[in-house]
Each structure stands twice: as C-alpha cells, then as structure tokens.
Scaffold this motif. Structure first.
Motif, PDB file in Angstrom:
ATOM      1  N   UNK A 175     -10.889  21.915  18.466  1.00 47.22           N
ATOM      2  CA  UNK A 175     -11.165  20.643  16.975  1.00 47.22           C
ATOM      3  C   UNK A 175     -12.057  20.616  16.564  1.00 47.22           C
ATOM      4  N   UNK A 176     -12.314  20.521  14.930  1.00 50.11           N
ATOM      5  CA  UNK A 176     -13.712  20.274  14.448  1.00 50.11           C
ATOM      6  C   UNK A 176     -14.352  19.273  13.367  1.00 50.11           C
ATOM      7  N   UNK A 177     -13.096  18.426  13.113  1.00 42.48           N
ATOM      8  CA  UNK A 177     -12.960  17.638  11.626  1.00 42.48           C
ATOM      9  C   UNK A 177     -11.775  16.700  11.924  1.00 42.48           C
ATOM     10  N   UNK A 178     -11.500  16.368  11.342  1.00 41.12           N
ATOM     11  CA  UNK A 178     -10.941  15.100  10.737  1.00 41.12           C
ATOM     12  C   UNK A 178     -10.691  14.530   9.148  1.00 41.12           C
ATOM     13  N   UNK A 179      -9.944  14.203   8.948  1.00 35.96           N
ATOM     14  CA  UNK A 179     -10.097  14.198   6.907  1.00 35.96           C
ATOM     15  C   UNK A 179      -9.051  12.258   6.262  1.00 35.96           C
ATOM     16  N   UNK A 180      -8.389  12.382   6.715  1.00 38.20           N
ATOM     17  CA  UNK A 180      -7.168  11.487   6.467  1.00 38.20           C
ATOM     18  C   UNK A 180      -6.100  11.127   7.697  1.00 38.20           C
ATOM     19  N   UNK A 181      -5.709  10.140   7.212  1.00 42.89           N
ATOM     20  CA  UNK A 181      -4.751   9.606   7.858  1.00 42.89           C
ATOM     21  C   UNK A 181      -3.398   7.962   6.976  1.00 42.89           C
ATOM     22  N   UNK A 182      -2.380   9.228   7.923  1.00 41.12           N
ATOM     23  CA  UNK A 182      -1.210   7.533   7.357  1.00 41.12           C
ATOM     24  C   UNK A 182       0.187   7.708   8.280  1.00 41.12           C
ATOM     25  N   UNK A 206      14.885   5.670   7.022  1.00 40.67           N
ATOM     26  CA  UNK A 206      14.165   6.951   7.669  1.00 40.67           C
ATOM     27  C   UNK A 206      12.704   6.390   7.679  1.00 40.67           C
ATOM     28  N   UNK A 207      11.865   6.879   7.946  1.00 38.36           N
ATOM     29  CA  UNK A 207      10.983   6.504   8.161  1.00 38.36           C
ATOM     30  C   UNK A 207       9.678   7.794   7.956  1.00 38.36           C
ATOM     31  N   UNK A 208       9.475   7.430   6.369  1.00 35.91           N
ATOM     32  CA  UNK A 208       8.543   7.599   5.618  1.00 35.91           C
ATOM     33  C   UNK A 208       7.507   7.466   5.548  1.00 35.91           C
ATOM     34  N   UNK A 209       6.507   8.528   5.178  1.00 35.36           N
ATOM     35  CA  UNK A 209       4.913   8.868   5.217  1.00 35.36           C
ATOM     36  C   UNK A 209       4.565   7.719   3.849  1.00 35.36           C
ATOM     37  N   UNK A 210       4.106   7.080   4.336  1.00 36.19           N
ATOM     38  CA  UNK A 210       3.335   5.921   2.835  1.00 36.19           C
ATOM     39  C   UNK A 210       3.322   6.920   2.214  1.00 36.19           C
ATOM     40  N   UNK A 211       2.470   7.671   1.810  1.00 36.28           N
ATOM     41  CA  UNK A 211       2.543   8.879   0.656  1.00 36.28           C
ATOM     42  C   UNK A 211       3.792   8.653  -0.888  1.00 36.28           C
ATOM     43  N   UNK A 212       4.570   9.133  -0.014  1.00 29.55           N
ATOM     44  CA  UNK A 212       5.833   9.243  -0.060  1.00 29.55           C
ATOM     45  C   UNK A 212       6.455   7.919  -0.889  1.00 29.55           C
ATOM     46  N   UNK A 213       6.340   7.363   0.556  1.00 28.45           N
ATOM     47  CA  UNK A 213       6.849   5.702   0.297  1.00 28.45           C
ATOM     48  C   UNK A 213       6.590   4.681  -0.548  1.00 28.45           C
ATOM     49  N   UNK A 244      -1.192  -4.533   8.654  1.00 27.99           N
ATOM     50  CA  UNK A 244      -0.138  -3.416   7.942  1.00 27.99           C
ATOM     51  C   UNK A 244      -1.403  -2.383   5.999  1.00 27.99           C
ATOM     52  N   UNK A 245      -0.125  -2.519   5.729  1.00 27.86           N
ATOM     53  CA  UNK A 245      -1.052  -1.691   4.953  1.00 27.86           C
ATOM     54  C   UNK A 245      -1.379  -2.228   3.722  1.00 27.86           C
ATOM     55  N   UNK A 246      -2.654  -1.842   2.907  1.00 22.74           N
ATOM     56  CA  UNK A 246      -3.293  -3.159   2.128  1.00 22.74           C
ATOM     57  C   UNK A 246      -2.278  -3.179   0.920  1.00 22.74           C
ATOM     58  N   UNK A 247      -1.509  -2.281   0.469  1.00 21.08           N
ATOM     59  CA  UNK A 247      -0.618  -1.847  -0.838  1.00 21.08           C
ATOM     60  C   UNK A 247       0.524  -2.865  -0.723  1.00 21.08           C
ATOM     61  N   UNK A 284      -3.920   7.512  -3.202  1.00 19.02           N
ATOM     62  CA  UNK A 284      -3.400   8.953  -2.473  1.00 19.02           C
ATOM     63  C   UNK A 284      -2.498   8.024  -0.792  1.00 19.02           C
ATOM     64  N   UNK A 285      -2.263   6.580  -1.256  1.00 19.86           N
ATOM     65  CA  UNK A 285      -1.817   5.797   0.054  1.00 19.86           C
ATOM     66  C   UNK A 285      -1.991   5.612   0.928  1.00 19.86           C
ATOM     67  N   UNK A 286      -3.739   6.724   1.586  1.00 12.74           N
ATOM     68  CA  UNK A 286      -4.082   7.057   2.738  1.00 12.74           C
ATOM     69  C   UNK A 286      -5.252   6.916   3.520  1.00 12.74           C
ATOM     70  N   UNK A 287      -6.191   7.118   3.998  1.00 13.57           N
ATOM     71  CA  UNK A 287      -7.295   5.838   4.388  1.00 13.57           C
ATOM     72  C   UNK A 287      -7.737   7.671   5.533  1.00 13.57           C
TER      73      UNK A 287
END
Length: 325
Positions: free
Chosen positions: A122-129, A205-212, A231-234, A290-293
């Motif tokens: 593992x080298x690096x992370x980018x985003x999470x949702x 369904x459990x949907x990723x927030x980016x599309x949900x 809680x998600x800020x949006x 894109x509703x991600x962090x």
C-alpha cells in the motif's frame, strides 16, 4: 584474528548500510524521469477511473512527468492487481483500485493469481465515501428502527438488493442483520438495482453516496441511514447506522498500491505527493462535489485501514460461506 574481524565488521556493516541508504535516497531523488503508469481496475467513466484521473492530473503537475491511466477492468479489480503485481518494481507502475480488492476479494475468490499481501504494497489513499441505505418512497418503514421492527415482524419478507454476492452493499447488510437479529431476503444483481428499488420491486439497497445523493435529492428514493462515521454534510437529517446499531461503521475508499519491491524512497515520495493532493483546495472541492471526502493517509495508516476492514469483511464472508467462484 577473530577479535580483529569483529572490530572490522562493525564499521564495514555500517558502511554497507550507509551505502544502501544513499543508493535508496539517490533512487528517490532521481525519480521520476519518465511517464508514470496508473493501472485502474475498472472501466473508463466509472467512479474509480474518474478519481484516478483527477489525482493523476495533480501528480503530473507536481512531479513534472506525464501520468498515463491504463484501464484493465475485470473480476472486481483482480485483473489490474495481477498486472501490477507482476510489473517491474521500478516506481513507474502503480495500481489504482478499490480497497475491497484487498479487504474482500482475497476471501470471496477461492484462488487469486497473485498474493495481495506479499506481491503488492500500500502506497497512498485518495478518497472515501459511505453508503446510504435507500428505499422506495412507497416503502412503509421511514427509519432504521421501523425497518428493524418490520423485519422482525415478518422475517424474510423484506428484501435488500446488492451489487452482487460479496459486494460491500451485500456484506454491510449482512453485518446489519447479524447485529439486529433480523432476517431479510438478499437479492443480488449483476448491474445496478436502483431502478427496481425506485419502482418498489425490491425494498432496499446500500448505495454509494456519490450516486445515491442525486436519487435522494430528487425524491426518487428515501434515505434511511448513512454508513459513514458521522452524518453526511449534504444530508444532515439522515442518521448514521451507528446511531441505531453502535459500531456499525463502514466506508468505501480508494487507494494506490505498487509492486512490493518498489524502492521505499519512491513509495515515500509518492505518498507525500498524495497527502499534499488531499489538502489541495481545488482538488478537495472537486472530490467533495462528487459527495466524497479526500483521504490522505500515511502508508502505516493505510495498511491499518486494510486490516480493519478485512477483519470485518472476512468474518462475515466466512460466517455466511460467501463465494463467487
């Protein structure tokens, strides 16, 4: 002679270690001198591809060399992982993949052509949702507590769709069912189940927030809970799952891996650039839009995140005997 050898051995070993460190530093200082290839485990236009290109643009600017995105979709990211595991460990080939390639795939696939722990680092992370539990507006339960009560009243009648057996959308609900003592019907899909959720053919369904989020804001579905740590800020009015089921927190995150023998100095330089990327105001805004962090972890923190998620998912997979091959 023996004592003389001992006296000489210390300085000699120290010299070798010093030369090795100097060589590693020189490798890091000279890198990069040609284009960097990022192998993405999913098709063009998918979320992993979109995020890989956003971060790739930043890397190219900061490192002064082109960053080439190479899409190798297949078997939930395993095809790309295998390609990078077998690539030269020279710091010019990296893997961009979902965390699930390392936290779920090793447990649901009977055999992989590479060792996720030994062949890749593992080298690096980018985003999470997080994922959001959504249902049709016509669904009677309007909260997680009401869902639990309904599932207990009529075991096996409420359905939960997923993006396939062993997917996060499946395993998180299995975890939820275990924690709440409920019985719900799992309906796996090969593609998106959203249309059937909207239409009421399947309940949740459990949907990723980016599309949900777009579905929720348009009123096409109702949101019952969010899987993130807060809680998600949006959606400040949508509670987290952990507010009802303490400890039930899970996010989906993306990261970059390299062939295991890639020089440490290059890994560290790459990680430093990616941490800087997570703090860049323009890039961070684009990720949040894109509703991600943005997620900038050290390599140690990234490895710990893999272990934490793998411990949870592997336990569920083994308990439910979930296999995809």
């Amino acid at each position: 002679m023996r004592s003389t050898f001992k006296w000489l051995a210390g300085p000699f070993i120290g010299l070798l270690l010093g030369l090795a460190c100097s060589f590693a530093s020189a490798q890091g200082a000279a890198w990069p001198s040609k284009p960097i290839r990022i192998v993405v485990g999913f098709a063009p236009g998918t979320p992993p591809d979109i995020f890989a290109r956003l971060y790739g643009e930043y890397m190219a600017r900061q490192l002064g060399v082109p960053v080439v995105i190479d899409n190798k979709p297949g078997t939930a990211g395993n095809l790309a992982s295998d390609a990078v595991a077998k690539a030269p460990p020279d710091g010019y080939t990296f893997l961009y993949n979902l965390s699930t390639a390392f936290t779920i795939n090793p447990y649901i696939y009977a055999k992989l052509p590479f060792d996720p722990q030994k062949d890749l680092v593992p080298v690096a992370t980018t985003m999470r949702q997080g994922l959001v539990l959504i249902a049709s507006p016509k669904f009677p339960a309007k909260s997680v507590k009401e869902l639990i009560a309904a599932a207990k009243a009529k075991p096996g009648t409420i359905s939960h769709a997923s993006y396939g057996a062993g997917s996060p959308s499946h395993l998180i609900v299995e975890w939820f069912k275990d924690e709440t003592g409920t019985d719900m019907l799992h309906v796996p899909y090969r593609a998106s189940p959203v249309a059937d959720v909207v239409g009421g053919q399947v309940d949740t369904v459990m949907e990723p927030i980016a599309t949900g989020y777009q579905l929720i804001s348009s009123g096409r579905v109702q949101a019952l809970a969010y899987s993130g740590p807060s809680r998600h800020p949006a959606m400040p009015d949508v509670p987290t799952l952990s507010e009802v089921v303490p400890g039930l927190v899970m996010t989906s995150w993306h990261g970059l891996w390299a062939p295991a023998a890639t020089p440490v100095a290059i890994q560290q330089r790459f990680n430093a650039v990616m941490i800087e990327a997570s703090k860049d105001p323009d890039l961070a805004k684009r990720i949040r839009d894109l509703n991600s962090e943005p997620l900038g972890l050290t390599q140690v923190e990234m490895a710990a995140a893999v272990r934490r998620d793998a411990d949870i998912y592997s336990r569920i997979v083994k308990a439910k005997n979930i296999r995809v091959d």
